[in-house]
Design a protein around this motif. Structure first.
Motif, PDB file in Angstrom:
ATOM      1  N   HIS B  11    -111.924  -1.790  32.158  1.00  0.00           N
ATOM      2  CA  HIS B  11    -113.571  -2.192  32.054  1.00  0.00           C
ATOM      3  C   HIS B  11    -114.352  -0.770  32.733  1.00  0.00           C
ATOM      4  O   HIS B  11    -114.944  -0.320  32.425  1.00  0.00           O
ATOM      5  N   LEU B  15    -117.809   0.786  30.911  1.00  0.00           N
ATOM      6  CA  LEU B  15    -119.127   1.606  31.749  1.00  0.00           C
ATOM      7  C   LEU B  15    -119.361   3.118  31.665  1.00  0.00           C
ATOM      8  O   LEU B  15    -119.608   3.290  31.959  1.00  0.00           O
ATOM      9  N   LYS B  17    -118.739   3.930  28.123  1.00  0.00           N
ATOM     10  CA  LYS B  17    -118.630   3.691  27.184  1.00  0.00           C
ATOM     11  C   LYS B  17    -117.716   4.667  25.760  1.00  0.00           C
ATOM     12  O   LYS B  17    -118.281   5.752  25.228  1.00  0.00           O
ATOM     13  N   HIS B  51    -117.948  11.712  62.287  1.00  0.00           N
ATOM     14  CA  HIS B  51    -119.390  10.769  61.816  1.00  0.00           C
ATOM     15  C   HIS B  51    -119.628  10.519  59.571  1.00  0.00           C
ATOM     16  O   HIS B  51    -118.381  11.538  59.423  1.00  0.00           O
ATOM     17  N   SER B  55    -122.106  15.140  52.398  1.00  0.00           N
ATOM     18  CA  SER B  55    -122.823  16.339  52.509  1.00  0.00           C
ATOM     19  C   SER B  55    -121.699  17.120  53.207  1.00  0.00           C
ATOM     20  O   SER B  55    -122.141  17.334  54.417  1.00  0.00           O
ATOM     21  N   LEU B  59    -127.060  22.167  54.929  1.00  0.00           N
ATOM     22  CA  LEU B  59    -128.410  21.858  54.380  1.00  0.00           C
ATOM     23  C   LEU B  59    -128.795  20.327  54.931  1.00  0.00           C
ATOM     24  O   LEU B  59    -128.040  19.923  54.621  1.00  0.00           O
ATOM     25  N   ARG B  60    -130.357  20.307  54.983  1.00  0.00           N
ATOM     26  CA  ARG B  60    -130.707  19.466  55.581  1.00  0.00           C
ATOM     27  C   ARG B  60    -132.307  19.521  55.103  1.00  0.00           C
ATOM     28  O   ARG B  60    -132.915  20.171  54.970  1.00  0.00           O
ATOM     29  N   ASN B  61    -133.285  18.214  54.362  1.00  0.00           N
ATOM     30  CA  ASN B  61    -134.121  17.906  54.709  1.00  0.00           C
ATOM     31  C   ASN B  61    -135.108  19.208  53.522  1.00  0.00           C
ATOM     32  O   ASN B  61    -135.747  19.892  54.289  1.00  0.00           O
ATOM     33  N   VAL B  62    -134.333  19.200  52.574  1.00  0.00           N
ATOM     34  CA  VAL B  62    -134.101  20.646  51.048  1.00  0.00           C
ATOM     35  C   VAL B  62    -135.685  18.987  50.574  1.00  0.00           C
ATOM     36  O   VAL B  62    -136.140  18.984  49.950  1.00  0.00           O
ATOM     37  N   MET B  63    -137.013  19.838  50.652  1.00  0.00           N
ATOM     38  CA  MET B  63    -138.210  19.793  49.974  1.00  0.00           C
ATOM     39  C   MET B  63    -139.283  20.477  49.336  1.00  0.00           C
ATOM     40  O   MET B  63    -139.036  21.819  49.840  1.00  0.00           O
ATOM     41  N   ARG B  64    -139.838  19.821  48.369  1.00  0.00           N
ATOM     42  CA  ARG B  64    -140.992  20.611  47.865  1.00  0.00           C
ATOM     43  C   ARG B  64    -142.167  20.045  48.391  1.00  0.00           C
ATOM     44  O   ARG B  64    -142.666  18.852  48.191  1.00  0.00           O
ATOM     45  N   PRO B  65    -143.858  20.896  48.072  1.00  0.00           N
ATOM     46  CA  PRO B  65    -144.578  20.485  47.947  1.00  0.00           C
ATOM     47  C   PRO B  65    -144.854  19.976  46.972  1.00  0.00           C
ATOM     48  O   PRO B  65    -144.629  20.355  45.742  1.00  0.00           O
ATOM     49  N   ASP B  66    -145.812  18.524  47.146  1.00  0.00           N
ATOM     50  CA  ASP B  66    -146.143  17.773  46.032  1.00  0.00           C
ATOM     51  C   ASP B  66    -147.260  18.404  45.481  1.00  0.00           C
ATOM     52  O   ASP B  66    -148.849  18.464  45.052  1.00  0.00           O
ATOM     53  N   GLU B  67    -146.779  19.278  44.855  1.00  0.00           N
ATOM     54  CA  GLU B  67    -147.659  20.782  43.447  1.00  0.00           C
ATOM     55  C   GLU B  67    -147.637  20.294  41.938  1.00  0.00           C
ATOM     56  O   GLU B  67    -145.805  20.776  41.850  1.00  0.00           O
ATOM     57  N   PRO B  68    -148.228  19.875  41.111  1.00  0.00           N
ATOM     58  CA  PRO B  68    -148.111  19.936  39.530  1.00  0.00           C
ATOM     59  C   PRO B  68    -147.823  21.002  38.876  1.00  0.00           C
ATOM     60  O   PRO B  68    -148.690  21.689  38.762  1.00  0.00           O
TER      61      PRO B  68
END
Lengths: 484, 99
Positions: B11, B15, B17, B51, B55, B59-68
């Motif tokens: 099995h 999965l 392959k 808890h 991870s 690190l937390r809340n690693v985000m980027r601005p919405d710019e293409p």
């Protein structure tokens, strides 16, 4: 014979409105682009490429969660959903599984028995997959759509009829468009549905074995597939059989379902936390900021239109169906002020204006007749400077040329003729010119009254005050009758 | 703990392959079981007041601005494709469904 109750739950995937993709900076505006022109090492899964979360996609998901009355989770995590299929270059889809962004909400719908809340289990963020074209034993793969942010909204099995399903989808789409989270453009695949459906004897509290139907790309497909599947299950149960737990696809052009997989071959997705993405801890202040930025939602707005403007719920529903229309109406009513009751303003919008908007194909926000200009026209009508017929004509001209109502009325001499003496002379002349019609009217063919009115309007190019004309004609036709 | 059964190994191979011979299945049953045994040791640690952690990075809340930004040129995007057609990656037909 037992009767059966239908139990339906829906999963709706909606593409979120963002400039860039979920985990990379490729443009998310991919529709109609040549294949594989909106791709980069991240969304093509090249070794070593790392994803970074698009903040706007998270914001849109929180906004949608708030609009759906959900609890917004503070601790959110992305996970890998593993499966092997060429629409997914990484061999897994990044999604939210154990810790979704929004949970335990509801969406209110209308039913013949009144309002009903359909509970929302969860709304979470994930990435869309690529597109496959199957032909002649090969599959052609386009990854432009791979990695576009996708919102998945899962309902509880709270719907009891296809009508309720249709109403839920309509309201959900309306809501997502209102808050600017999705275009709701089904023809471009911006919303895709999956339904699970089971039957149980009426009155039973237990759920029957459910069947999932995938690949539903229009509301019509949802309705047709459910009708087909409900009939199939009912037949199986009536014949004493058992419904098998399967996943079905829907072939719209053939009007039938087909088995995609049975429970035994159900996918084992082996979810695990995405090691390339640190978890999110959603700041309460951010959630509050997003909540404050939400527009008035369609249901609240409809209620306000009923209470504040005295509209029927049906009219309020029509005028709040789209946010731009509701915005237009709010602005128009404010500009008209006390000159005309909102109910009458609504009739002008839903009648003449909608007709012109539909004919033009323009969005209501882009028409030349702004709320201020339309208000000026309605004020001329309310002040009896022009009659309703003229107002209708002037609106058409305004729509075509963008001119002000006052300027058109003045230039074309369209001010209403209310001068009784002048109209009296005209009526007398017309009656003298048409003795046959007068005689027929007298003899009881009273439907001719409208024809006489029409003659006066033609002579005055539609400007005559219809009240005065009516009064004069009634008087004169009665006199003539008495004379002979 | 008991070893993984050949069916469980099949099995997992399916999965992933992977096409395995009977000898390989026997081999992997032992190897994978050893890995599970090792993980089982970790489960003995008392984590009652810990808890759940996905991870260990600070690190937390690693985000980027919405710019293409522009991505790869089509030629580069398809450079590694074993086969292509009209700008598409071309693969053997894969139908998930049993029509």
């Amino acid at each position: 014979m037992p009767t059966y109750e239908v139990v339906i739950g829906l999963e709706v995937h909606a593409e979120l409105i963002t400039q860039s993709k979920m985990f990379c900076a490729c443009s998310a505006d991919f529709f109609g682009a040549p294949p594989n022109t909106h791709v980069c090492p991240v969304c093509l899964a090249m070794p070593g490429a790392l994803p970074v979360i698009n903040r706007e996609a998270v914001a849109q998901t929180i906004r949608a969660g708030l609009a759906l009355n959900c609890t917004i989770a503070e601790d959110v995590r992305f996970e890998r959903k593993n499966y092997t299929y060429p629409d997914l270059p990484k061999g897994y889809q990044i999604t939210q599984y154990e810790l979704p962004q929004a949970v335990n909400g509801w969406l209110e719908i209308d039913t013949p028995d009144g309002s009903k809340r359909i509970r929302i289990t969860r709304a979470h963020l994930e990435e869309d997959t690529g597109k496959l074209v199957h032909e002649n034993g090969v599959s052609l793969v386009d990854y432009n759509r791979a990695g576009v942010p996708l919102l998945e909204i899962v309902s509880e099995p709270d719907m009891r009829s296809i009508d309720e399903v249709n109403e839920y989808l309509t309201r959900l789409r309306q809501l997502l468009i209102y808050i600017g989270a999705s275009t709701g453009d089904l023809e471009k695949g911006a919303m895709r549905m999956e339904a699970n459906v089971s039957l149980r004897p009426a009155g039973s509290q237990e759920l029957g074995t459910k069947v999932e139907i995938k690949n539903l790309n229009s509301f019509r497909a949802v309705r047709n597939a459910l009708a087909y599947e409900i009939a199939r299950q009912e037949k199986v149960l009536r014949e004493g059989g058992q419904v098998e737990q399967v996943t079905l696809g829907w072939l719209e052009h053939e009007g039938r379902t087909y088995v995609q997989r049975t429970k035994e071959e159900a996918h084992d997705y082996r979810y695990f936390p995405e090691p390339d993405l640190p978890p999110l801890h959603i700041d309460r202040a951010w959630v509050e900021e997003l909540a404050a930025g939400l527009p008035e939602l369609p249901r609240a707005r409809r209620q306000r239109f009923v209470e504040q403007y005295g509209l029927s719920r049906k009219d309020a529903d029509i005028l709040t169906a789209e946010r731009a229309v509701a915005d237009y109406f709010d602005a128009l009513v404010a500009a008209v002020g006390d000159a005309m009751p909102p109910k009458k303003v609504a009739n002008w919008v839903m009648g003449d204006l909608f007709r012109l908007v539909n004919e033009s194909g323009l969005p209501i926000s882009g028409i030349p007749v702004t709320p201020a200009k339309f208000a000026e026209l309605l004020k001329l009508l309310a002040a009896k400077t022009i009659n309703a017929n003229t107002a209708s004509q002037v609106l058409k001209t305004m729509f075509r040329t963008g001119e002000d109502a006052g300027a058109i009325v003045e230039r074309e001499g369209l001010a209403q003729v209310s001068d009784e003496a002048a109209l009296e002379r005209l009526v007398d002349r017309l009656l003298a010119e048409h003795p046959d019609e007068v005689a027929r009217y007298r003899a009881g063919k009273t439907q001719l009254f409208g024809w006489f009115v029409g003659q006066v309007m033609r002579e005055t190019r539609g400007k005559a005050n219809p009240g005065v004309v009516k009064k004069l004609l009634e008087g004169r036709l009665a006199e003539h009758g008495q004379d002979e | 703990m008991p070893k993984l059964t050949p069916d469980e190994v099949r099995h997992i191979a399916e999965l992933a392959k992977l096409a395995l011979t009977d000898e390989e299945i026997e081999q992997y049953a032992s190897d994978l079981s050893a890995i599970l045994d090792y993980a089982r040791q970790l489960q003995q640690v008392n984590t009652e007041h810990i808890h759940p952690t996905a991870s260990v990075l600070p690190l937390r809340n690693v985000m980027r601005p919405d710019e293409p930004r522009p991505g790869l040129a089509p030629e580069d995007a398809l450079a590694n494709a074993p086969e292509r057609q009209d700008g598409y990656f071309k693969v053997h037909a894969v139908l998930e469904c049993s029509q």
